[in-house]
Design a protein around this motif. Structure first.
Motif, PDB file in Angstrom:
ATOM      1  N   SER A 109       0.829  -1.205   0.000  1.00 57.08           N
ATOM      2  CA  SER A 109       0.000   0.000   0.000  1.00 57.08           C
ATOM      3  C   SER A 109       0.868   1.262   0.000  1.00 57.08           C
ATOM      4  N   GLU A 110       1.938   1.245   0.793  1.00 58.50           N
ATOM      5  CA  GLU A 110       2.846   2.397   0.835  1.00 58.50           C
ATOM      6  C   GLU A 110       3.581   2.551  -0.497  1.00 58.50           C
ATOM      7  N   GLN A 111       3.942   1.433  -1.109  1.00 56.54           N
ATOM      8  CA  GLN A 111       4.569   1.498  -2.427  1.00 56.54           C
ATOM      9  C   GLN A 111       3.648   2.183  -3.430  1.00 56.54           C
ATOM     10  N   GLN A 112       2.377   1.837  -3.360  1.00 51.61           N
ATOM     11  CA  GLN A 112       1.417   2.426  -4.293  1.00 51.61           C
ATOM     12  C   GLN A 112       1.313   3.932  -4.091  1.00 51.61           C
ATOM     13  N   ASP A 117       1.067   8.216  -6.637  1.00 46.42           N
ATOM     14  CA  ASP A 117       0.854   9.636  -6.370  1.00 46.42           C
ATOM     15  C   ASP A 117       1.929  10.494  -7.028  1.00 46.42           C
ATOM     16  N   ASP A 118       3.144   9.967  -7.108  1.00 46.36           N
ATOM     17  CA  ASP A 118       4.220  10.678  -7.797  1.00 46.36           C
ATOM     18  C   ASP A 118       3.876  10.813  -9.283  1.00 46.36           C
ATOM     19  N   ARG A 119       3.442   9.733  -9.889  1.00 46.24           N
ATOM     20  CA  ARG A 119       3.088   9.797 -11.310  1.00 46.24           C
ATOM     21  C   ARG A 119       1.869  10.692 -11.527  1.00 46.24           C
ATOM     22  N   ARG A 120       0.908  10.601 -10.628  1.00 47.28           N
ATOM     23  CA  ARG A 120      -0.305  11.426 -10.746  1.00 47.28           C
ATOM     24  C   ARG A 120       0.054  12.915 -10.710  1.00 47.28           C
ATOM     25  N   ARG A 121       1.005  13.275  -9.867  1.00 51.27           N
ATOM     26  CA  ARG A 121       1.396  14.684  -9.787  1.00 51.27           C
ATOM     27  C   ARG A 121       2.122  15.120 -11.056  1.00 51.27           C
ATOM     28  N   LEU A 122       2.988  14.273 -11.585  1.00 52.47           N
ATOM     29  CA  LEU A 122       3.661  14.616 -12.844  1.00 52.47           C
ATOM     30  C   LEU A 122       2.648  14.845 -13.958  1.00 52.47           C
ATOM     31  N   VAL A 123       1.641  13.998 -14.002  1.00 56.01           N
ATOM     32  CA  VAL A 123       0.592  14.162 -15.013  1.00 56.01           C
ATOM     33  C   VAL A 123      -0.148  15.479 -14.801  1.00 56.01           C
ATOM     34  N   SER A 141       9.114  -7.966  -6.240  1.00 53.23           N
ATOM     35  CA  SER A 141       7.979  -8.319  -7.096  1.00 53.23           C
ATOM     36  C   SER A 141       6.780  -7.412  -6.836  1.00 53.23           C
ATOM     37  N   ASP A 142       6.572  -6.995  -5.592  1.00 48.21           N
ATOM     38  CA  ASP A 142       5.472  -6.091  -5.289  1.00 48.21           C
ATOM     39  C   ASP A 142       5.667  -4.737  -5.980  1.00 48.21           C
ATOM     40  N   ALA A 143       6.872  -4.198  -5.894  1.00 44.79           N
ATOM     41  CA  ALA A 143       7.144  -2.898  -6.511  1.00 44.79           C
ATOM     42  C   ALA A 143       6.931  -2.944  -8.016  1.00 44.79           C
ATOM     43  N   LYS A 144       7.340  -4.036  -8.646  1.00 45.49           N
ATOM     44  CA  LYS A 144       7.139  -4.171 -10.091  1.00 45.49           C
ATOM     45  C   LYS A 144       5.658  -4.223 -10.428  1.00 45.49           C
ATOM     46  N   PRO A 270     -10.842  -0.905  -8.485  1.00 47.97           N
ATOM     47  CA  PRO A 270     -10.379  -2.040  -7.668  1.00 47.97           C
ATOM     48  C   PRO A 270      -9.065  -2.606  -8.158  1.00 47.97           C
ATOM     49  N   ALA A 271      -8.794  -2.484  -9.468  1.00 46.91           N
ATOM     50  CA  ALA A 271      -7.538  -3.013 -10.010  1.00 46.91           C
ATOM     51  C   ALA A 271      -6.352  -2.232  -9.496  1.00 46.91           C
ATOM     52  N   ALA A 272      -6.603  -0.997  -9.019  1.00 44.16           N
ATOM     53  CA  ALA A 272      -5.497  -0.192  -8.510  1.00 44.16           C
ATOM     54  C   ALA A 272      -5.160  -0.508  -7.068  1.00 44.16           C
ATOM     55  N   ALA A 273      -6.028  -1.218  -6.399  1.00 39.57           N
ATOM     56  CA  ALA A 273      -5.795  -1.518  -4.989  1.00 39.57           C
ATOM     57  C   ALA A 273      -4.774  -2.621  -4.842  1.00 39.57           C
ATOM     58  N   PRO A 274      -3.985  -2.594  -3.760  1.00 39.63           N
ATOM     59  CA  PRO A 274      -2.995  -3.651  -3.562  1.00 39.63           C
ATOM     60  C   PRO A 274      -3.652  -5.016  -3.507  1.00 39.63           C
TER      61      PRO A 274
END
Length: 275
Positions: A109-112, A117-123, A141-144, A270-274
């Protein structure tokens, strides 16, 4: 007399063929086939990056700049204006998490939060980030999986290619990376990385062909372990430019791997949730 004339005619043929061969080759005008692709990547959104972007431009090159959006505008960091200037000149802007954390030490969850959020801000700032660089090259594997779910089409690690610390590693990543979400590199360029070491990383790749992303951080004099001097960088870029005649070209990582823009996951998706 007939024998003599035949010998003279025979001897004249090789002379004519040899003289004509270089002209025929010169007339083809075909550039050498691209065998090796170099990606020049710069991590952490450092305040020195607008100047190094200009250096690349003077050599006809473009780089990939990875930004931690929570640090933009901070001490010795890129400003929003500096970042915009880099992007306007055709360099790639990629994600590097919000605060430059070791993702392997976080929950999924923290990785997400860090990646999405970093990518969302760049966008929201008007960029289209398609590649990610894991801080410290720290990836599991989780980070990937999270990088993919956050919409990145490729991600770069640190290490895995041949260098003084890994002489048995391959010299280059495959042009279609073995793992698109952990693209291999030599280790980070450091203040004790000599010009001949940087050149050797390219020469290693040229033996087989393929992709070799180089990892830089600061570009300045006497400014820390993970830095390279402007002179050394400029000398390297001049040498690298000449490698085009051997089929070695410089591309952003996005262009090198053909990364495509993918949409951000909706917060309620839901696909975005860990998982």
């Amino acid at each position: 007399m007939k024998v003599v004339r035949r010998m003279v005619a025979f001897l004249a043929v090789p002379i004519l063929v040899t003289a004509a061969a270089p002209a025929a080759l010169a007339g083809t005008g075909k550039p050498p086939k691209v065998r090796t692709v170099v990606s020049l990547t710069f991590d952490d959104g450092d305040s020195t990056h607008p100047a190094v972007a200009g250096m690349l431009e003077r050599h006809g090159m473009r780089g990939t700049f990875y930004v931690n959006t929570d640090t933009v505008g901070g001490e010795e960091k890129l400003t929003r204006r500096g970042l915009a200037r880099i992007a306007k000149k055709g360099h790639e802007i990629g994600g590097h998490t919000l605060t430059h954390v070791r993702l392997t030490e976080l929950t999924r969850s923290e990785q997400q939060t860090q990646i999405c959020d970093d990518r969302r801000r760049l966008v929201s700032w008007g960029y289209r980030p398609v590649t990610l660089a894991y801080p410290f090259g720290s990836v599991d594997s989780d980070a990937k999986a999270v990088a993919r779910r956050c919409g990145y089409d490729a991600a770069r690690g640190v290490g895995g290619l041949k260098e003084w610390a890994c002489p048995a590693c391959p010299g280059a990543e495959t042009l279609r990376p073995r793992d698109r979400y952990d693209i291999r590199t030599p280790g980070s360029i450091r203040e004790d990385t000599l010009l001949r070491h940087m050149r050797q990383q390219i020469l290693n790749a040229e033996k087989t062909g393929g992709l070799v992303p180089l990892v830089f951080h600061r570009v300045c004099d006497d400014c820390g372990l993970y830095s390279v001097t402007p002179k050394r960088m400029n000398d390297f870029l001049g040498w690298l430019k000449e490698r085009r005649s051997r089929g070695t070209v410089v591309k952003t990582l996005k262009d090198a791997v053909g990364a495509r823009h993918r949409p951000l996951p909706a917060a309620e998706d839901p696909a975005a949730a860990p998982g």
